[in-house]
Scaffold this active site. Structure first.
Site, PDB file in Angstrom:
ATOM      1  CB  CYS A  33      -1.792  -3.151   5.048  1.00 25.67           C
ATOM      2  SG  CYS A  33      -3.813  -2.074   5.298  1.00 25.67           S
ATOM      3  CG  ASP A  87      -1.720  -1.244   1.183  1.00 27.67           C
ATOM      4  OD1 ASP A  87      -1.930  -2.010   0.147  1.00 27.67           O
ATOM      5  OD2 ASP A  87      -2.529  -1.537   2.037  1.00 27.67           O
ATOM      6  CE  LYS A 121      -3.922  -3.911   0.836  1.00 25.74           C
ATOM      7  NZ  LYS A 121      -4.393  -3.238   2.620  1.00 25.74           N
ATOM      8  CG  ASP A 174      -6.338   0.130   1.123  1.00 29.25           C
ATOM      9  OD1 ASP A 174      -6.234  -1.432   1.671  1.00 29.25           O
ATOM     10  OD2 ASP A 174      -6.594   0.338   1.897  1.00 29.25           O
TER      11      ASP A 174
END
Length: 212
Positions: free
Chosen positions: A158, A13, A113, A51
């Protein structure tokens, strides 16, 4: 520690909203990007996670009357932290930080995701229901990967959940600590304890050497 042909770098991310000025900024996030680029140049296999939320994401405090960010609620799959709005699909905040563009270009895949509004997703392997896979595990196996090195944002969420799921999926796991940053000291300490308990190795980028 040598980088081998069965190793992959997972860059977690590296997005604008997790860097200074973003919706869920992590202190020092933007400063990681040059080092991540240098790491990515050394790996033959690089995968980036992203994300990718809808505006009605269950984990956004703005979607719950009277709720404030960084508090928890109970949802169908358990406890869920509420966050400021971040990484909304197609928004500038969801874009990769411009300084990490060389790494994104090198990536063999981008794993999105958190696009299911009813389930948040920290891990690059599974959504937070711990049942819905992203396809990352199968991709790594198809690429012949046995060990994953992780870096990115944020160390205590994450990165942590991706590392833990990687262990459960049977991979050797190494977190590159100085190429990651955490949201908060308490959750950073909890992540470090979890890594020790699960056998996740932690190193710094300087500990890596190229394989023969």
């Amino acid at each position: 520690m040598k980088i081998g042909s069965t190793d992959a770098l997972l860059v977690i991310d590296p997005q604008n909203d997790f860097c200074e000025g973003g919706g869920l900024a992590v202190a020092g996030g933007a400063g990681l990007m040059p080092g991540i680029n240098r790491l990515a140049e050394r790996f033959a296999k690089v995968i980036v996670t992203q994300d990718w939320h809808t505006p009605d994401q269950i984990s956004f405090a703005s979607n719950h009357d009277g709720a404030t960010p960084f508090t928890e609620i109970e949802v169908a799959y358990g406890r869920q932290m509420l966050w400021p709005d971040h990484c909304i699909q197609g928004s500038p905040g969801a874009d990769f930080h411009p300084d990490v563009a060389p790494t994104v270009r090198r990536a063999v895949a981008v794993i999105r995701k958190g696009y299911n509004p009813a389930v948040d997703s920290y891990s690059g392997f599974f959504e937070n229901d711990h049942r819905t896979p992203t396809g990352l595990s199968g991709l790594l196996r198809d690429l012949g990967v046995t060990c994953v090195f992780l870096c990115g944002l944020a160390y205590d969420y994450c990165v942590r959940f991706t590392a833990e799921d990687a262990v459960r999926e049977g991979f050797e796991v190494v977190v590159i600590s100085d190429a990651s940053r955490a949201i908060a000291p308490q959750s950073e300490a909890a992540a470090r304890d979890s890594f020790r308990a699960m056998g996740v190795a932690e190193i710094e980028a300087a500990d890596l050497s190229d394989g023969v």
